[in-house]
Design an enzyme around this catalytic site. Sequence first.
Site, PDB file in Angstrom:
ATOM      1  N   HIS A 186      52.301  -5.092 -33.788  1.00  0.00           N
ATOM      2  CA  HIS A 186      51.102  -4.747 -33.027  1.00  0.00           C
ATOM      3  C   HIS A 186      51.281  -3.443 -32.258  1.00  0.00           C
ATOM      4  CE1 HIS A 186      49.551  -9.169 -32.931  1.00  0.00           C
ATOM      5  NE2 HIS A 186      49.040  -8.496 -33.931  1.00  0.00           N
ATOM      6  N   ARG A 325      36.715  -6.485 -45.595  1.00  0.00           N
ATOM      7  CA  ARG A 325      37.557  -7.628 -45.926  1.00  0.00           C
ATOM      8  C   ARG A 325      36.961  -8.862 -45.258  1.00  0.00           C
ATOM      9  NH1 ARG A 325      43.507  -7.583 -43.663  1.00  0.00           N
ATOM     10  NH2 ARG A 325      42.458  -8.173 -41.748  1.00  0.00           N
ATOM     11  N   ASN A 438      51.528  -4.076 -45.897  1.00  0.00           N
ATOM     12  CA  ASN A 438      52.240  -4.797 -44.847  1.00  0.00           C
ATOM     13  C   ASN A 438      52.616  -6.199 -45.327  1.00  0.00           C
ATOM     14  OD1 ASN A 438      51.404  -2.525 -43.491  1.00  0.00           O
ATOM     15  ND2 ASN A 438      49.879  -3.572 -42.246  1.00  0.00           N
ATOM     16  N   CYS A 486      45.427   0.120 -48.375  1.00  0.00           N
ATOM     17  CA  CYS A 486      44.862   0.029 -47.028  1.00  0.00           C
ATOM     18  C   CYS A 486      45.896  -0.453 -46.025  1.00  0.00           C
ATOM     19  CB  CYS A 486      43.647  -0.898 -47.007  1.00  0.00           C
ATOM     20  SG  CYS A 486      44.018  -2.627 -47.391  1.00  0.00           S
TER      21      CYS A 486
END
Length: 556
Positions: A186, A325, A438, A486
């Site tokens: 984060h 999404r 990720n 993305c």
Amino acid sequence: METTLRGVGVSHGVAIGEVRHMGTAVLEPPAKQIPAEEAEREQGRARQAVEAVAADLIARGNLAGGEAQAVLEAQALMAQDPELIADVERRIVVGSSAERAVYDAFASYRALLAGAGEYLAGRVADLDDVRNRIVARLLGVPMPGVPDSDEPYVLIARDLAPADTALLDPSLVLGFVTEEGGPTSHSAILARALGVPAVVALPGAGEITEGTVVAVDGSTGEVFVDPSAEKRAVMEATAAERRAALSASTGPGATSDGHKVPLLANIGGPADVPAAVEAGAEGVGLFRTEFLFLDDSAEAPSQEKQIVAYRQVLEAFPEGRVVVRVLDAGADKPLAFLTPADEPNPALGVRGLRSLLEHPEVLRTQLTALAKAAEGLPVYLEVMAPMVADRVDAKAFADACRAAGLRAKFGAMVEIPSAALRARSILQEVEFLSLGTNDLAQYTFAADRQVGAVARLQDPWQPALLDLVALSAEGAKAEGKSCGVCGEAASDPLLACVLTGLGVTSLSMGAASIPYVRAALATYTLAQCERAASAARAADTAEDARSAARAVLSGE
């Protein structure tokens, strides 16, 4: 004497300044017994402190907006967890003070998270921050956090909680360095959004003495302690060259020989749109819709509320491309009305599309809202599903889109290795792929994106990950369809060139990274990018892949 340390660079830029350390953590409260008649009063104190901390986190999120707002609202929900509060109250009944009950209840929950699989273990830092804030309020002591300073400085911390990162003042915090964290934590994501140079996963950073001058390169991950005058001059010149390149690069993304690579923005809601437009984003490559659902985790937002939010974003990109999404719930984003509460390993359980297929009314409402939001607009709407594993998943999603009357392209995210390996099969049902690097790295290497100890396996330069990207892009090309990225990998200018060389057709990233990537692409031809990609895939380690690609592009 100048020394060089190396961590993981997660946010571009150079910062040179004196070190300031994050404030110390809240001390453990004493384990004293309270009389039974004080239990009700102590329970009231605990509830008030919890509500005050939750309100403060929400207020910080409202000030920060965008990505930070969703993260901080999730932390507020963590503070208000009914089971945690019930545990606190039970401990008070048997004699604990409010502050001690909070400390012990959170310690128990912390142990559960740490042992519940690496995905949830990554939330321990967020949980610790919530605990510290509640205990500090109960003890009446200052909240640990970003130090007060009238002069700009480089901040060093063991880790940065989202609440601290979200409200960093870039005019004072030149950059930051953390001992823990990873490239997709984060704090790393928020640092990129702020445009603050940052290096994470740097062992020994906490040992750098307060007031020491350091030079931080957020691109390479290098931190120079007591840099020489020559080193400072070189870094300042490098920073000036980068700024000049950014200023000179405008317009759509393309290589120097004209190969187009649309540069899109990742956004978390309407609040992120202005920055994306200012950065020259050619559209949105990842519109995360979780922000709407995290506002009230007890039930899904109404169709009307969703329509308003979606239309705000769609109107901002007339005749542009907006990729939405659908809700990605589960694992680190649990929702009471949607995700199971008793999964032994939520990261490998019912999350993403799996949750939506088990609750078709939630998916149907969201798809219908998107269809209505796009009515009458010239925008090119594309809708994709998270956590697609195979053709069966892709077909189920495409069928749901058609049943909702959605006039848009339907796509699938590639976050599971099986989807990359069977890309052509999945593309029989959908019209495009979007690589979420990720999660793809997380599942490829069994390495949680929030855990600093396995940060090297989350490095998007890992050759095995590049192989999966290449497989996906090759499959899409064979089917005459598109394959974008993305994930945060797209925000690395050098890696963006390699991804282009692998055959990726668009790149989406945080708005602050778009100028850097645009400038890098404009420097090289497509053939150079392809040679760099081949060199990177031929390497055995992430560091060697990065070095090999840099050598090719620099003509060494």
